[in-house]
Design a protein around this motif. Sequence first.
Motif, PDB file in Angstrom:
ATOM      1  N   ALA A   1      -5.535  -9.875  13.887  1.00 17.53           N
ATOM      2  CA  ALA A   1      -6.172  -8.817  14.670  1.00 17.53           C
ATOM      3  C   ALA A   1      -5.326  -8.439  15.877  1.00 17.53           C
ATOM      4  CB  ALA A   1      -7.563  -9.257  15.111  1.00 17.53           C
ATOM      5  N   LYS A   2      -4.572  -9.418  16.398  1.00 20.11           N
ATOM      6  CA  LYS A   2      -3.712  -9.154  17.555  1.00 20.11           C
ATOM      7  C   LYS A   2      -2.345  -8.626  17.138  1.00 20.11           C
ATOM      8  CE  LYS A   2      -5.841 -12.878  20.248  1.00 20.11           C
ATOM      9  NZ  LYS A   2      -5.604 -14.203  20.889  1.00 20.11           N
ATOM     10  N   GLY A   3      -1.893  -8.986  15.939  1.00 22.38           N
ATOM     11  CA  GLY A   3      -0.528  -8.691  15.547  1.00 22.38           C
ATOM     12  C   GLY A   3      -0.293  -7.382  14.813  1.00 22.38           C
ATOM     13  N   PHE A   4      -1.290  -6.901  14.080  1.00 25.20           N
ATOM     14  CA  PHE A   4      -1.094  -5.663  13.334  1.00 25.20           C
ATOM     15  C   PHE A   4      -1.165  -4.450  14.253  1.00 25.20           C
ATOM     16  CE2 PHE A   4      -1.923  -8.297   9.676  1.00 25.20           C
ATOM     17  CZ  PHE A   4      -1.201  -7.695   8.670  1.00 25.20           C
ATOM     18  N   SER A   5      -0.406  -3.419  13.899  1.00 23.43           N
ATOM     19  CA  SER A   5      -0.414  -2.212  14.718  1.00 23.43           C
ATOM     20  C   SER A   5      -1.687  -1.405  14.523  1.00 23.43           C
ATOM     21  CB  SER A   5       0.805  -1.345  14.385  1.00 23.43           C
ATOM     22  OG  SER A   5       0.808  -0.965  13.014  1.00 23.43           O
ATOM     23  N   LYS A   6      -2.387  -1.625  13.397  1.00 24.22           N
ATOM     24  CA  LYS A   6      -3.637  -0.929  13.128  1.00 24.22           C
ATOM     25  C   LYS A   6      -4.697  -1.946  12.745  1.00 24.22           C
ATOM     26  CE  LYS A   6      -1.517   3.407  11.546  1.00 24.22           C
ATOM     27  NZ  LYS A   6      -1.407   4.381  10.423  1.00 24.22           N
ATOM     28  N   ASP A   7      -5.837  -1.910  13.454  1.00 25.87           N
ATOM     29  CA  ASP A   7      -6.933  -2.821  13.144  1.00 25.87           C
ATOM     30  C   ASP A   7      -7.656  -2.423  11.868  1.00 25.87           C
ATOM     31  OD1 ASP A   7      -6.473  -4.402  15.339  1.00 25.87           O
ATOM     32  OD2 ASP A   7      -7.895  -3.334  16.626  1.00 25.87           O
ATOM     33  N   ALA A   8      -7.605  -1.130  11.525  1.00 30.85           N
ATOM     34  CA  ALA A   8      -8.316  -0.630  10.354  1.00 30.85           C
ATOM     35  C   ALA A   8      -7.537  -0.957   9.080  1.00 30.85           C
ATOM     36  CB  ALA A   8      -8.524   0.875  10.471  1.00 30.85           C
ATOM     37  N   VAL A   9      -8.210  -1.620   8.130  1.00 33.54           N
ATOM     38  CA  VAL A   9      -7.591  -2.009   6.861  1.00 33.54           C
ATOM     39  C   VAL A   9      -8.399  -1.383   5.718  1.00 33.54           C
ATOM     40  CG1 VAL A   9      -6.910  -3.920   5.376  1.00 33.54           C
ATOM     41  CG2 VAL A   9      -6.825  -4.187   7.867  1.00 33.54           C
ATOM     42  N   PRO A  10      -7.901  -0.290   5.119  1.00 37.27           N
ATOM     43  CA  PRO A  10      -8.596   0.293   3.959  1.00 37.27           C
ATOM     44  C   PRO A  10      -8.603  -0.700   2.795  1.00 37.27           C
ATOM     45  CG  PRO A  10      -7.005   1.833   4.887  1.00 37.27           C
ATOM     46  CD  PRO A  10      -6.721   0.497   5.504  1.00 37.27           C
ATOM     47  N   PHE A  11      -9.668  -0.689   2.004  1.00 34.70           N
ATOM     48  CA  PHE A  11      -9.756  -1.605   0.872  1.00 34.70           C
ATOM     49  C   PHE A  11     -10.512  -0.982  -0.291  1.00 34.70           C
ATOM     50  CE2 PHE A  11     -13.641  -2.478   3.300  1.00 34.70           C
ATOM     51  CZ  PHE A  11     -14.611  -2.488   2.295  1.00 34.70           C
ATOM     52  N   ASP A  12     -10.279  -1.542  -1.463  1.00 36.87           N
ATOM     53  CA  ASP A  12     -11.071  -1.293  -2.667  1.00 36.87           C
ATOM     54  C   ASP A  12     -11.525  -2.650  -3.161  1.00 36.87           C
ATOM     55  OD1 ASP A  12     -10.791   1.690  -3.983  1.00 36.87           O
ATOM     56  OD2 ASP A  12      -9.065   1.182  -2.722  1.00 36.87           O
ATOM     57  N   ALA A  13     -12.840  -2.851  -3.311  1.00 37.09           N
ATOM     58  CA  ALA A  13     -13.377  -4.134  -3.750  1.00 37.09           C
ATOM     59  C   ALA A  13     -14.223  -3.938  -4.998  1.00 37.09           C
ATOM     60  CB  ALA A  13     -14.205  -4.774  -2.636  1.00 37.09           C
ATOM     61  N   TYR A  14     -14.147  -4.902  -5.904  1.00 35.85           N
ATOM     62  CA  TYR A  14     -14.876  -4.841  -7.165  1.00 35.85           C
ATOM     63  C   TYR A  14     -15.689  -6.116  -7.326  1.00 35.85           C
ATOM     64  CZ  TYR A  14     -11.414  -1.177  -8.092  1.00 35.85           C
ATOM     65  OH  TYR A  14     -10.623  -0.057  -8.017  1.00 35.85           O
ATOM     66  N   LEU A  15     -17.021  -5.983  -7.346  1.00 36.17           N
ATOM     67  CA  LEU A  15     -17.921  -7.119  -7.496  1.00 36.17           C
ATOM     68  C   LEU A  15     -18.590  -7.076  -8.856  1.00 36.17           C
ATOM     69  CD1 LEU A  15     -19.797  -7.065  -4.054  1.00 36.17           C
ATOM     70  CD2 LEU A  15     -17.612  -8.131  -4.597  1.00 36.17           C
ATOM     71  N   ASP A  16     -18.753  -8.249  -9.503  1.00 34.93           N
ATOM     72  CA  ASP A  16     -19.463  -8.272 -10.771  1.00 34.93           C
ATOM     73  C   ASP A  16     -20.963  -8.359 -10.517  1.00 34.93           C
ATOM     74  OD1 ASP A  16     -20.058 -10.933 -10.213  1.00 34.93           O
ATOM     75  OD2 ASP A  16     -18.607 -11.752 -11.637  1.00 34.93           O
TER      76      ASP A  16
END
Length: 286
Positions: free
Chosen positions: A217-232
């Motif tokens: 959280a401190k090291g990345f230049s962007k806090d926002a992380v886009p994702f695609d998640a697949y749940l069964d």
Amino acid sequence: MAVQRYRDGGGARAVRALAVTGVIAVTAGCFGGDGASGAGDGSGQRSVAAGRPLDLLDRAAGVLVAEGGAETRTSMETAAGGTRVTIRGQGVYDFRAQVGRIKVALPEGAGGVDGHRPITELLTPGALYMKNRGAGVPDGKWVRIDTTALKDGNLVTGGVTDPMAAAELLRGASDVTYAGTTELAGVTVHHYRGVADLGRAARAASPRSRGALGAAAKGFSKDAVPFDAYLDEDGRLRKVRHRFTFSSEGPEVSVVSTLLLYGFGVPVRVELPDEDAIYTGRIRQG
């Protein structure tokens, strides 16, 4: 296909539904298991589709802990300055103990690797052990890295995103779109798109994951992380893809990390190296 968007702002959730048509095509690896109805986490949930996406994603890590072990395949694609490199891995992970063993294959031309031998990685809370790490490391020796001291919390450094960290990142989701159902190797899964906040995920993470995610959280230049998640249908995370962005000394770097989970319940045994097997000298950079 119904697409629903869920936002969480200060605890209040507004729901907006849009009726659209379309087909989602997903390419997947080999999976085991079935798509039986009913949650596997003892929550009494009748169907994943009937649950609130933000709640389901928040519980995803806990459901995996209840399952214990799983087999995994990983890929990490890095793009910087017009150059793309993909690193692939395969192994097993125990979500209860938060330990795993993954063999990582580097692409041709990757620097600092003797004969392009696969790197064996042992994942543990707060530490990453790597064998065949690079030039200058004696044969048979391991390198130990404190993941809480890494700027990315080892979300990308090892070429593999720790499976537990990948699941815990979903606790930081605040903007989720339900994109309907598809199949992964014959298993029905529910597809969610969203954006996770690293800081929020770190605060909500389990104690053993909190240090590494806090560093990220401190090291990345962007806090926002886009994702695609697949749940069964049991609420188990079968696939997740994160898109990280960070700045280095050169141009901004984009990393797409994909995790596939299958073979739930598999026994996992990870033996950490003895202290005398750990190399503490300098590692030459390629």
